[in-house]
Design a protein around this motif. Structure first.
Motif, PDB file in Angstrom:
ATOM      1  N   ARG A   1      -1.188   4.507  -6.872  1.00 12.28           N
ATOM      2  CA  ARG A   1       0.064   4.610  -7.491  1.00 12.28           C
ATOM      3  C   ARG A   1       1.202   3.652  -6.904  1.00 12.28           C
ATOM      4  O   ARG A   1       1.738   2.836  -7.460  1.00 12.28           O
ATOM      5  CB  ARG A   1       0.625   5.957  -8.196  1.00 12.28           C
ATOM      6  N   GLN A   2       1.451   3.941  -5.491  1.00 13.58           N
ATOM      7  CA  GLN A   2       2.475   3.517  -5.027  1.00 13.58           C
ATOM      8  C   GLN A   2       2.222   2.047  -4.405  1.00 13.58           C
ATOM      9  O   GLN A   2       3.030   1.119  -4.213  1.00 13.58           O
ATOM     10  CB  GLN A   2       2.994   4.141  -3.801  1.00 13.58           C
ATOM     11  N   HIS A   3       0.845   1.632  -4.066  1.00 17.80           N
ATOM     12  CA  HIS A   3       0.455   0.479  -3.398  1.00 17.80           C
ATOM     13  C   HIS A   3      -0.494  -0.190  -3.813  1.00 17.80           C
ATOM     14  O   HIS A   3      -0.604  -1.466  -3.422  1.00 17.80           O
ATOM     15  CB  HIS A   3       0.035   0.846  -2.098  1.00 17.80           C
TER      16      HIS A   3
ATOM     17  N   LYS B   1      -2.321   6.380   3.052  1.00 18.47           N
ATOM     18  CA  LYS B   1      -0.934   5.889   3.296  1.00 18.47           C
ATOM     19  C   LYS B   1      -0.910   4.264   3.843  1.00 18.47           C
ATOM     20  O   LYS B   1      -1.762   3.954   4.745  1.00 18.47           O
ATOM     21  CB  LYS B   1      -0.146   6.743   4.636  1.00 18.47           C
TER      22      LYS B   1
ATOM     23  N   PHE C   1       2.794  -3.759  -2.138  1.00 16.71           N
ATOM     24  CA  PHE C   1       1.707  -3.863  -3.175  1.00 16.71           C
ATOM     25  C   PHE C   1       0.496  -4.429  -2.926  1.00 16.71           C
ATOM     26  O   PHE C   1       0.577  -5.489  -2.284  1.00 16.71           O
ATOM     27  CB  PHE C   1       2.300  -4.167  -4.642  1.00 16.71           C
TER      28      PHE C   1
ATOM     29  N   VAL D   1       8.845   4.264  -7.370  1.00 17.61           N
ATOM     30  CA  VAL D   1       9.180   4.111  -5.900  1.00 17.61           C
ATOM     31  C   VAL D   1      10.355   3.418  -5.660  1.00 17.61           C
ATOM     32  O   VAL D   1      10.652   2.900  -4.412  1.00 17.61           O
ATOM     33  CB  VAL D   1       8.016   3.509  -5.229  1.00 17.61           C
TER      34      VAL D   1
ATOM     35  N   MET E   1       8.794  -1.442  -8.890  1.00 20.05           N
ATOM     36  CA  MET E   1       9.337  -0.451  -8.061  1.00 20.05           C
ATOM     37  C   MET E   1       9.832   0.580  -9.172  1.00 20.05           C
ATOM     38  O   MET E   1       9.638   1.816  -9.014  1.00 20.05           O
ATOM     39  CB  MET E   1      10.546  -0.914  -7.110  1.00 20.05           C
TER      40      MET E   1
ATOM     41  N   ARG F   1       6.551   1.976 -11.110  1.00 15.72           N
ATOM     42  CA  ARG F   1       5.695   3.114 -10.328  1.00 15.72           C
ATOM     43  C   ARG F   1       6.447   4.192  -9.805  1.00 15.72           C
ATOM     44  O   ARG F   1       5.748   4.940  -9.089  1.00 15.72           O
ATOM     45  CB  ARG F   1       4.922   2.315  -9.425  1.00 15.72           C
TER      46      ARG F   1
ATOM     47  N   ASN G   1      -1.851  -2.846  -7.027  1.00 17.99           N
ATOM     48  CA  ASN G   1      -1.504  -3.338  -8.139  1.00 17.99           C
ATOM     49  C   ASN G   1      -2.709  -4.741  -8.278  1.00 17.99           C
ATOM     50  O   ASN G   1      -2.300  -5.906  -7.775  1.00 17.99           O
ATOM     51  CB  ASN G   1       0.053  -4.011  -8.267  1.00 17.99           C
TER      52      ASN G   1
ATOM     53  N   ILE H   1      -1.620   9.194  -5.053  1.00 24.22           N
ATOM     54  CA  ILE H   1      -0.346   8.748  -4.755  1.00 24.22           C
ATOM     55  C   ILE H   1      -0.439   7.326  -4.155  1.00 24.22           C
ATOM     56  O   ILE H   1       0.437   6.271  -4.515  1.00 24.22           O
ATOM     57  CB  ILE H   1       0.324   9.991  -3.896  1.00 24.22           C
TER      58      ILE H   1
ATOM     59  N   LYS I   1      12.419   4.050  -2.397  1.00 18.61           N
ATOM     60  CA  LYS I   1      11.864   3.546  -0.949  1.00 18.61           C
ATOM     61  C   LYS I   1      12.530   2.253  -0.593  1.00 18.61           C
ATOM     62  O   LYS I   1      12.869   1.478  -1.797  1.00 18.61           O
ATOM     63  CB  LYS I   1      10.499   3.426  -1.104  1.00 18.61           C
TER      64      LYS I   1
ATOM     65  N   ASN J   1       8.524  -1.276   0.110  1.00 19.85           N
ATOM     66  CA  ASN J   1       7.113  -0.822  -0.270  1.00 19.85           C
ATOM     67  C   ASN J   1       6.072  -2.100  -0.683  1.00 19.85           C
ATOM     68  O   ASN J   1       6.741  -2.806  -0.871  1.00 19.85           O
ATOM     69  CB  ASN J   1       7.152  -0.119  -1.648  1.00 19.85           C
TER      70      ASN J   1
END
Length: 141
Positions: A38-40, A136, A72, A64, A59, A62, A42, A35, A67, A70
């Protein structure tokens, strides 16, 4: 005689084979790390004409978009993972601060335009880690 439907007895060995192959790769599997990636992560950074276009594209792509903000990280995953080991400094709990700066893009939702704005830079990062893997993004410094 041909089979006329799914046969669970044949699917179980196949599923076990796939699981064994995945586990034998040597890399620990961690859903929270998947996770996080995928979220952070690139790398390399996707091309866009500016950070506003980049953030709106990423955003939504992905998933997200819900949020408010975020970040990257534009670095190889091995370099990011190293923050949770020798290339990071413990800062309390499961958190580690990077020893070096990373190129990042932070995307923030703009309620006035109902879109995302982006700001790029080089910063040290703080990650929460579990079993030597980031799970995280905490903040950038």
């Amino acid at each position: 005689m041909a089979l006329k439907g799914p046969c669970p007895a044949l699917l179980l060995p196949l599923a076990l084979l796939v699981a064994c192959l995945a586990l034998s790769s040597g890399d620990p599997w961690n859903l929270l790390n998947d996770i996080f990636r995928r979220q952070h992560v690139n790398n390399p950074k996707n091309e866009a004409i500016n950070n506003k276009v980049y953030c709106n594209m990423m955003m939504w792509d992905r998933g997200v978009f819900w949020k408010y903000t975020n970040t990257f990280i534009h670095a190889p995953i091995s370099t990011i993972n190293a923050v949770c080991k020798a290339d990071g400094i413990p800062v309390g709990g499961f958190k580690r601060k990077s020893k070096k700066e990373f190129t990042i893009t932070t995307c923030t939702f703009n309620l006035g335009t109902f879109s995302f704005n982006g700001l790029s830079g080089k910063n040290k990062i703080v990650l929460a880690c579990l079993n030597g893997l980031p799970v995280k993004f905490v903040r950038h410094i």
